[in-house]
Design a protein around this motif. Structure first.
Motif, mmCIF file in Angstrom:
data_model
loop_
_atom_site.group_PDB
_atom_site.id
_atom_site.type_symbol
_atom_site.label_atom_id
_atom_site.label_comp_id
_atom_site.label_asym_id
_atom_site.label_seq_id
_atom_site.Cartn_x
_atom_site.Cartn_y
_atom_site.Cartn_z
ATOM 1 N N ARG A 275 0.713 -1.135 -0.145
ATOM 2 C CA ARG A 275 -0.033 0.115 -0.005
ATOM 3 C C ARG A 275 0.869 1.358 -0.009
ATOM 4 N N ASN A 276 0.341 2.593 -0.327
ATOM 5 C CA ASN A 276 1.184 3.654 -0.192
ATOM 6 C C ASN A 276 0.742 4.386 0.927
ATOM 7 N N CYS A 277 1.671 5.030 1.518
ATOM 8 C CA CYS A 277 1.422 5.687 2.749
ATOM 9 C C CYS A 277 0.653 6.976 2.429
ATOM 10 N N ALA A 278 -0.227 7.410 3.060
ATOM 11 C CA ALA A 278 -1.312 8.546 2.676
ATOM 12 C C ALA A 278 -0.599 10.080 3.126
ATOM 13 N N PHE A 279 0.333 9.812 3.590
ATOM 14 C CA PHE A 279 1.048 11.281 3.775
ATOM 15 C C PHE A 279 2.372 11.208 3.013
ATOM 16 N N CYS A 280 3.486 10.355 3.207
ATOM 17 C CA CYS A 280 4.665 10.441 2.427
ATOM 18 C C CYS A 280 4.504 9.966 0.972
ATOM 19 N N ILE B 69 4.180 0.601 1.493
ATOM 20 C CA ILE B 69 4.245 -0.075 2.776
ATOM 21 C C ILE B 69 3.925 -1.617 2.618
ATOM 22 N N PRO B 70 4.704 -2.558 3.055
ATOM 23 C CA PRO B 70 4.767 -3.809 2.803
ATOM 24 C C PRO B 70 3.433 -4.366 3.741
ATOM 25 N N GLY B 71 2.911 -5.411 3.288
ATOM 26 C CA GLY B 71 1.841 -5.893 4.074
ATOM 27 C C GLY B 71 2.404 -6.423 5.401
ATOM 28 N N GLY B 72 1.452 -6.352 6.255
ATOM 29 C CA GLY B 72 1.736 -6.641 7.712
ATOM 30 C C GLY B 72 2.184 -5.297 8.564
ATOM 31 N N THR B 73 2.619 -4.336 7.968
ATOM 32 C CA THR B 73 3.224 -3.327 8.623
ATOM 33 C C THR B 73 2.276 -1.956 8.340
ATOM 34 N N GLY B 74 2.638 -0.918 9.270
ATOM 35 C CA GLY B 74 1.875 0.227 8.958
ATOM 36 C C GLY B 74 0.641 0.320 9.922
ATOM 37 N N THR B 75 0.162 1.513 9.852
ATOM 38 C CA THR B 75 -1.092 1.757 10.694
ATOM 39 C C THR B 75 -2.126 2.280 9.948
ATOM 40 N N HIS C 84 -5.890 4.157 9.547
ATOM 41 C CA HIS C 84 -6.760 4.853 10.138
ATOM 42 C C HIS C 84 -8.032 4.875 9.356
ATOM 43 N N VAL C 85 -9.143 4.761 10.057
ATOM 44 C CA VAL C 85 -10.624 4.835 9.334
ATOM 45 C C VAL C 85 -11.078 5.939 9.667
ATOM 46 N N ARG C 86 -11.483 6.810 8.624
ATOM 47 C CA ARG C 86 -12.323 8.055 9.041
ATOM 48 C C ARG C 86 -13.974 7.712 9.206
ATOM 49 N N ASN C 87 -14.395 8.718 9.765
ATOM 50 C CA ASN C 87 -15.948 8.690 9.641
ATOM 51 C C ASN C 87 -16.780 8.108 8.737
ATOM 52 N N ASP C 88 -16.220 8.859 7.567
ATOM 53 C CA ASP C 88 -17.250 8.615 6.117
ATOM 54 C C ASP C 88 -16.509 7.222 5.660
ATOM 55 N N GLY C 89 -15.764 6.196 6.338
ATOM 56 C CA GLY C 89 -15.333 5.108 5.986
ATOM 57 C C GLY C 89 -14.094 4.930 4.943
ATOM 58 N N ARG C 90 -13.588 6.138 4.857
ATOM 59 C CA ARG C 90 -12.228 6.251 3.965
ATOM 60 C C ARG C 90 -11.117 5.690 4.722
ATOM 61 N N ILE C 91 -10.074 4.872 4.331
ATOM 62 C CA ILE C 91 -9.275 4.038 5.097
ATOM 63 C C ILE C 91 -7.887 4.745 4.473
ATOM 64 N N LEU C 92 -7.010 5.170 5.629
ATOM 65 C CA LEU C 92 -5.770 6.062 5.377
ATOM 66 C C LEU C 92 -4.627 5.131 5.998
ATOM 67 N N TRP C 93 -3.393 4.690 5.275
ATOM 68 C CA TRP C 93 -2.669 4.077 5.908
ATOM 69 C C TRP C 93 -1.302 4.873 5.806
ATOM 70 N N THR C 94 -0.690 4.832 7.002
ATOM 71 C CA THR C 94 0.791 5.623 7.155
ATOM 72 C C THR C 94 1.648 4.514 7.529
ATOM 73 N N CYS C 95 2.752 4.846 7.295
ATOM 74 C CA CYS C 95 4.020 3.966 7.347
ATOM 75 C C CYS C 95 4.699 3.903 8.700
ATOM 76 N N SER C 96 4.579 5.052 9.411
ATOM 77 C CA SER C 96 5.290 5.300 10.447
ATOM 78 C C SER C 96 4.526 6.324 11.575
ATOM 79 N N THR C 97 5.064 6.478 12.711
ATOM 80 C CA THR C 97 4.394 7.448 13.527
ATOM 81 C C THR C 97 4.841 8.870 13.343
#
Length: 80
Positions: free
Chosen positions: A18-23, A27-33, A35-48
């Motif tokens: 997946r691609n990080c929503a910020f940078c 992001i390889p599978g099994g890593t990253g965080t 985030h699910v927004r109230n409208d159902g959109r999913i955002l993945w981030t690679c690091s804190t």
């Protein structure tokens, strides 16, 4: 005789990236965080670092050189 590939075989053998929503880095599978927004959109981030810059500090990734979304000269907004 060949064996048919099932959905389980395909899901376990193919790596998910997946691609990080910020940078924008991959992001390889099994890593990253996730985030699910109230409208159902999913955002993945690679690091804190990315999640803090995105949600806490609310920085624009186009203005930071360490992101792949960086635009030389900063983000230019068209004036009307």
């Amino acid at each position: 005789m060949m064996r048919r590939r099932t959905a389980v075989d395909i899901a376990t053998t193919t790596p998910t990236f997946r691609n990080c929503a910020f940078c924008g880095r991959s992001i390889p599978g099994g890593t990253g965080t996730m985030h699910v927004r109230n409208d159902g959109r999913i955002l993945w981030t690679c690091s804190t670092k990315c999640s803090k810059n995105m949600f806490v500090i609310r920085r624009d990734p186009r203005k930071l050189k360490w992101t792949e979304k960086y635009v030389k000269g900063g983000a230019q907004v068209k004036k009307r």
